[in-house]
Design a protein around this motif. Structure first.
Motif, short mmCIF file in Angstrom:
data_model
loop_
_atom_site.label_atom_id
_atom_site.label_comp_id
_atom_site.label_asym_id
_atom_site.label_seq_id
_atom_site.Cartn_x
_atom_site.Cartn_y
_atom_site.Cartn_z
N PHE B 131 -23.13 22.66 -6.49
CA PHE B 131 -24.31 23.30 -7.09
C PHE B 131 -25.52 23.29 -6.16
CE2 PHE B 131 -21.46 22.97 -10.57
CZ PHE B 131 -21.75 24.06 -11.37
N SER B 132 -25.40 22.61 -5.01
CA SER B 132 -26.45 22.72 -3.98
C SER B 132 -26.03 23.67 -2.86
CB SER B 132 -26.73 21.34 -3.37
OG SER B 132 -27.22 20.46 -4.33
N ASP B 133 -24.86 24.29 -3.01
CA ASP B 133 -24.33 25.17 -1.95
C ASP B 133 -24.31 24.46 -0.60
OD1 ASP B 133 -24.12 27.19 -3.80
OD2 ASP B 133 -26.03 28.13 -3.28
N ALA B 134 -23.95 23.20 -0.59
CA ALA B 134 -24.10 22.46 0.68
C ALA B 134 -23.02 21.40 0.82
CB ALA B 134 -25.47 21.79 0.73
N GLU B 135 -22.76 21.05 2.08
CA GLU B 135 -21.84 19.94 2.33
C GLU B 135 -22.58 18.63 2.09
OE1 GLU B 135 -19.92 20.18 6.12
OE2 GLU B 135 -18.76 18.35 5.76
N LEU B 136 -21.86 17.64 1.57
CA LEU B 136 -22.44 16.32 1.31
C LEU B 136 -21.96 15.39 2.41
CD1 LEU B 136 -24.05 14.62 -0.84
CD2 LEU B 136 -21.83 14.02 -1.82
N GLY B 137 -22.87 15.07 3.34
CA GLY B 137 -22.47 14.27 4.49
C GLY B 137 -21.66 15.10 5.47
N ASN B 138 -21.21 14.47 6.53
CA ASN B 138 -20.46 15.18 7.55
C ASN B 138 -18.96 15.07 7.30
OD1 ASN B 138 -22.69 16.03 9.11
ND2 ASN B 138 -22.87 13.92 9.90
N GLY B 139 -18.23 16.03 7.84
CA GLY B 139 -16.78 15.92 7.81
C GLY B 139 -16.33 14.74 8.65
N LEU B 140 -15.18 14.19 8.30
CA LEU B 140 -14.65 13.05 9.05
C LEU B 140 -13.18 13.30 9.36
CD1 LEU B 140 -15.94 9.81 7.26
CD2 LEU B 140 -16.50 10.56 9.56
N GLN B 141 -12.71 12.64 10.40
CA GLN B 141 -11.30 12.73 10.77
C GLN B 141 -10.72 11.33 10.88
OE1 GLN B 141 -10.12 15.41 13.97
NE2 GLN B 141 -9.06 13.69 14.95
N PHE B 142 -9.56 11.12 10.29
CA PHE B 142 -8.83 9.86 10.42
C PHE B 142 -7.47 10.16 11.03
CE2 PHE B 142 -10.85 8.93 6.09
CZ PHE B 142 -11.97 8.35 6.65
N SER B 143 -6.99 9.27 11.88
CA SER B 143 -5.58 9.40 12.25
C SER B 143 -4.93 8.03 12.27
CB SER B 143 -5.43 10.11 13.60
OG SER B 143 -6.23 9.49 14.56
N GLY B 144 -3.65 8.03 12.06
CA GLY B 144 -2.90 6.77 12.03
C GLY B 144 -1.43 7.08 11.90
N SER B 145 -0.62 6.02 11.78
CA SER B 145 0.82 6.25 11.69
C SER B 145 1.15 6.91 10.36
CB SER B 145 1.56 4.92 11.84
OG SER B 145 1.31 4.12 10.71
N ALA B 146 2.24 7.67 10.36
CA ALA B 146 2.61 8.45 9.18
C ALA B 146 2.81 7.55 7.96
CB ALA B 146 3.87 9.27 9.46
N SER B 147 3.32 6.32 8.19
CA SER B 147 3.58 5.44 7.04
C SER B 147 2.27 4.97 6.40
CB SER B 147 4.40 4.22 7.49
OG SER B 147 3.67 3.49 8.45
N GLY B 148 1.16 5.12 7.11
CA GLY B 148 -0.12 4.70 6.56
C GLY B 148 -0.89 5.82 5.89
N TRP B 149 -0.19 6.89 5.46
CA TRP B 149 -0.91 8.04 4.89
C TRP B 149 -1.70 7.70 3.64
CZ3 TRP B 149 -0.08 9.78 -0.01
CH2 TRP B 149 1.09 9.35 -0.65
N ARG B 150 -1.17 6.75 2.83
CA ARG B 150 -1.93 6.39 1.63
C ARG B 150 -3.28 5.78 2.00
NH1 ARG B 150 1.01 6.39 -3.31
NH2 ARG B 150 -0.79 5.36 -4.20
N ARG B 151 -3.28 4.99 3.08
CA ARG B 151 -4.55 4.38 3.50
C ARG B 151 -5.55 5.47 3.89
NH1 ARG B 151 -5.17 -0.12 7.50
NH2 ARG B 151 -7.25 0.27 6.67
N MET B 152 -5.05 6.52 4.53
CA MET B 152 -5.99 7.60 4.91
C MET B 152 -6.56 8.28 3.68
SD MET B 152 -4.34 9.13 8.35
CE MET B 152 -2.79 8.30 8.36
N ALA B 153 -5.71 8.46 2.67
CA ALA B 153 -6.20 9.03 1.42
C ALA B 153 -7.26 8.12 0.79
CB ALA B 153 -5.03 9.24 0.45
N HIS B 154 -6.98 6.80 0.81
CA HIS B 154 -7.95 5.86 0.24
C HIS B 154 -9.27 5.89 1.03
CE1 HIS B 154 -5.11 4.33 -2.59
NE2 HIS B 154 -4.38 3.66 -1.73
N LYS B 155 -9.17 6.06 2.36
CA LYS B 155 -10.38 6.14 3.19
C LYS B 155 -11.22 7.36 2.80
CE LYS B 155 -9.93 2.97 6.62
NZ LYS B 155 -10.92 1.88 6.71
N VAL B 156 -10.53 8.47 2.58
CA VAL B 156 -11.26 9.68 2.16
C VAL B 156 -11.94 9.43 0.82
CG1 VAL B 156 -11.03 12.10 1.48
CG2 VAL B 156 -9.69 11.22 3.42
N ALA B 157 -11.18 8.84 -0.12
CA ALA B 157 -11.74 8.60 -1.45
C ALA B 157 -12.91 7.61 -1.38
CB ALA B 157 -10.65 8.07 -2.40
N ASP B 158 -12.79 6.60 -0.51
CA ASP B 158 -13.91 5.66 -0.33
C ASP B 158 -15.15 6.37 0.16
OD1 ASP B 158 -13.02 3.12 -1.18
OD2 ASP B 158 -11.90 2.81 0.68
#
Lengths: 171, 443
Positions: B131-158
Motif C-alpha cells: 500500500f506504499s507502492d514501495a519495497e520494504l528494506g533491500n533485497g537480500l541473497q543467501f546461499s548454502g548447501s542444498a540440504s540447508g534450504w529450510r534454514r534459508m527459508a527461515h532466514k528470509v522469514a526472520d
C-alpha cells in the motif's frame, strides 16, 4: 493462614489417611504366605529371613512421605527400625536408598526433594547403628513413579524412599 | 546420522549479499507492534520463489511454504491463498504490479528467486509494502548447501518479521529437548534436537539412561544435560557437531543437576546435592575449578544467568516453599522477587534481560508465567494440570514449555505461547517431549 498452607494441610490429612490404610508393607504381611512346603524354609525365598525377598516384602523396603515433606512419619520409623535390625544381622549387604517424589512438582525441585527423602532414611538407619559406608543414596525425583494415576492415592505411594539391597563387602 | 548432522552444520554457514535495488530502504506504514495485546493478523502473499531452472522449482515452492508457515505461526500474519492472486510472479526482476496485490488486500508481498547449482542453493528475495507502492528494506541473497534450504527459508522469514515488527526474528533457531516414549511407569528418555518448528529431528543420545533438561551454550554448539548413565545424576557436556560428550568433574557421593551456561560459554552454574542438601555452584569447564554460590540448608536450584552475566536467578525453598530469588553472579545476598500465591520455580532470564519466565504451582494447577526482574507485572500465560519448564525464543517474545496431561495415559508434549498470552499452540514432535531449550539465532 495462607491458602498454600491450608492446601498443604488438607493434602497432609489425605496423605495420613492414605497411609493408615496402606498396610501392605507392615509387619507380618507376606510371612508364611510364600511358596514352599509349610514349615520348610527355602533359601532365598520370602520365608528365608536372611533373603532380600524377606527384606523387601516382610520387613518392608520402602517408607512413604507426606506432600512436599521429607520428615519420617512414625510408620516410616517403624519400618526403618526393621531395616536397621535386618542390616545388622546381614552384614554382607549394602544398600542404595532411592528417593522419589510425586508428579506434583517441578523437575529440579523434585530431584532435590527426593534426595532429602533418601537422606532422611539414610540418616535414620545410621542412627540405628548401620555403618554409613554401607548406605548410598540417589534421587529419581519424579522420573520413576510406580503408580501412574494422577490423584493422591497414587501420589502417596510415589512419595517414597526405597532401600535397594545389593550383596557387597563393606570396605 | 552423524554425517548428515555435519553436512547440516557446514551448510549452516550461509552467505549474505545485498541485492541491488532501485527503491531506497524505508520504514513505511507497514508495521506490527507485537507488544499489543490483541491484533488483527497482517495479510501477506508469498508466491512460489521463481526457479532459475526446472530443478529449482520444487525447492522454490518449498521455501515459500516454510516462509508462510513461519509467519502465520506467529499469529501476527495471515497468508492469502495463491488462488486469490490476480497476477503471478514469474520474473523476480520484473516490476511488481502493486494494484493487483492491493486488490486482494495483500499488505505485504514477498517475492524470491532460487537457483540450484552443484549442491548449492542460492535464494534472493524482496519484501514489498504494497500500500506504499514501495519495497520494504533491500533485497537480500543467501546461499548454502542444498540440504540447508529450510534454514534459508527461515532466514528470509526472520528478515520479513524483523522489517515489519522492528523486533529480531526467531525462525532460524533450534530446540534441544527430551524425547519421551513408553508408559508413565517405564518412560524412556533420550536427547533430541530439531528446528524450532519441529523439522529435522535428530537424536543425540540413546534411551538407555534417564536424561534430563538439556541446555544450549550461548553459541548453540554445545549442550549441557543431566544423565543417570553412571547410576546417579551427573552433568555432561555434548558437542553437537561431533556428537561427543564428556562428564563434568564431580565429587564422589554427590548428585549434580540443573546446569546452565553463563553467557561467556565457559562457566556452568548448577546444583550439587550433598547429604540431602542442595546448593548452587559455578564451575569453570576448562579447569574444573568450582565455587559454591549458595550455602543454606534449603533447596537451591534451577539457576539461570542474566544476559549480561552479572546476576543469577534461581529458586529456593528457604522461606518454606519454592520462590524465586536473584543474587550476584559470584554469590552473596539474594533478594526474593516472587510474592504471589503458590510456589514458583524454574526461573529463566529472558534474552532481552527484562523478564523472568517461571513455572508456578497453585491449588493443584501449574502455570507458565513471566514477571519483571523486580517481581512486578506478574502475568500468567498458560494453565493446565502440569505446565513446566519455560524457555525463551531468541527474541524474547515467545516461550516454549512442556505440558503433561493428567492420568495413567498422561503424555508430555511441547507448546509455545507469546508473552502476551496469545497464540498458544503445540510444537510438533515425533514422540512425547519435555524439557525444551531454545537456541540462540543461528549464524
Amino acid at each position: 493462614m495462607s491458602t498454600l498452607t491450608k492446601f498443604l494441610m488438607i493434602g497432609a490429612l489425605i496423605a495420613v489417611s492414605a497411609c493408615t490404610n496402606a498396610g501392605r508393607f507392615g509387619k507380618g504381611d507376606g510371612y508364611g504366605s510364600g511358596s514352599g512346603a509349610s514349615g520348610a524354609i527355602v533359601p532365598g525365598s520370602a520365608n528365608d529371613p536372611s533373603s532380600t525377598a524377606y527384606f523387601n516384602q516382610t520387613i518392608g523396603d520402602r517408607v512413604h512421605f507426606l506432600i512436599d515433606q521429607s520428615s519420617l512419619t512414625p510408620e516410616a520409623q517403624q519400618i526403618l527400625n526393621g531395616q536397621a535390625d535386618w542390616l545388622s544381622r546381614n552384614g554382607d549387604y549394602v544398600a542404595v536408598i532411592e528417593g522419589h517424589a510425586d508428579e506434583q512438582g517441578t523437575r529440579e525441585y523434585n530431584l532435590a526433594l527426593g534426595a532429602r527423602r533418601a537422606n532422611a532414611a539414610r540418616e535414620y538407619l545410621i542412627s540405628r547403628g548401620v555403618a554409613p559406608n554401607r548406605l548410598k543414596t540417589v534421587s529419581y525425583g519424579k522420573e520413576r513413579p510406580i503408580e501412574i494415576c494422577s490423584n493422591e492415592a497414587c501420589y502417596a505411594k510415589n512419595r517414597r524412599a526405597v532401600t535397594v539391597l545389593a550383596a557387597g563387602l563393606t570396605s | 546420522m552423524k554425517r548428515y548432522m555435519l553436512s547440516l552444520l557446514i551448510g549452516a554457514s550461509l552467505f549474505f549479499t545485498n541485492v541491488s535495488s532501485q527503491v531506497a530502504a524505508q520504514n513505511g506504514p507497514l508495521r506490527i507492534e507485537i507488544t499489543d495485546g490483541v491484533i488483527e493478523p497482517l495479510p501477506f502473499a508469498v508466491p512460489d520463489f521463481v526457479p532459475a531452472s526446472g530443478e529449482a522449482a520444487q525447492v522454490g515452492r518449498d521455501i515459500a511454504r516454510v516462509i508462510a508457515s513461519d509467519l502465520t505461526g506467529t499469529g501476527l500474519f495471515r497468508e492469502l491463498p495463491s488462488s486469490a492472486y490476480i497476477s503471478q510472479v514469474r520474473d523476480f526482476a520484473a516490476p511488481v504490479q502493486y494494484a493487483d496485490w492491493k486488490a486482494i488486500n495483500a499488505q505485504a508481498l514477498i517475492t524470491g528467486s532460487v537457483s540450484v547449482s552443484g549442491g548449492q542453493v542460492t535464494v534472493q528475495f524482496r519484501v514489498y509494502d504494497v500500500f506504499s507502492d514501495a519495497e520494504l528494506g533491500n533485497g537480500l541473497q543467501f546461499s548454502g548447501s542444498a540440504s540447508g534450504w529450510r534454514r534459508m527459508a527461515h532466514k528470509v522469514a526472520d528478515a520479513v518479521y524483523a522489517r515489519i515488527t522492528g523486533e529480531g526474528g526467531y525462525f532460524d533457531s533450534r530446540v534441544v529437548f527430551v524425547s519421551e516414549s513408553g508408559p508413565k511407569d517405564n518412560r524412556l528418555k533420550r536427547l533430541a534436537i530439531m528446528d524450532y518448528d519441529g523439522a529435522n529431528v535428530q537424536y543425540l543420545t540413546d534411551s538407555a539412561s534417564i536424561v534430563l533438561a538439556p541446555r544450549f551454550s550461548p553459541s548453540g554448539d554445545r549442550v549441557l544435560y543431566t544423565s543417570y548413565e553412571s547410576g546417579s545424576p551427573r552433568i555432561y557436556v555434548l558437542d553437537i557437531g561431533q556428537v561427543q560428550r564428556r562428564v563434568l568433574q564431580q565429587q564422589e557421593g554427590t548428585m549434580s543437576f540443573a546446569p546452565r551456561f553463563a553467557p561467556n560459554g565457559k562457566t556452568v552454574v548448577f546444583s550439587i546435592e550433598k547429604g540431602g542438601n542442595t546448593d548452587i555452584y559455578a564451575m569453570d569447564i576448562a579447569s574444573g575449578q568450582t565455587s559454591q554460590l549458595t550455602n543454606a540448608p534449603s533447596i537451591e536450584t534451577a539457576p539461570s544467568f542474566s544476559p549480561d552475566g552479572s546476576q543469577i536467578v534461581f529458586e529456593s525453598d528457604r522461606s518454606g516453599g519454592q520462590q524465586i530469588y536473584i543474587m550476584p553472579a559470584g554469590g552473596g545476598e539474594a533478594r526474593r522477587i516472587s510474592f504471589g500465591q503458590g510456589r514458583y520455580g524454574t526461573p529463566v532470564w529472558s534474552p532481552r534481560g527484562d523478564m523472568i519466565a517461571f513455572t508456578k504451582q497453585n491449588q493443584g494447577r501449574f502455570y507458565i508465567g513471566v514477571m519483571r526482574t523486580d517481581g512486578s507485572e506478574e502475568r500468567l500465560l498458560t494453565a493446565s494440570f502440569l505446565d513446566e519448564g519455560p524457555t525463551w525464543a531468541p527474541n524474547g517474545r515467545v516461550i516454549m514449555f512442556a505440558r503433561e496431561t493428567q492420568g495413567a495415559q498422561g503424555r508430555s508434549s511441547l507448546y509455545s505461547v507469546d508473552i502476551t498470552g496469545r497464540n498458544l499452540k503445540p510444537v510438533p514432535t515425533p514422540d512425547g517431549a519435555s524439557d525444551p531449550d531454545w537456541s540462540p539465532l543461528q549464524n
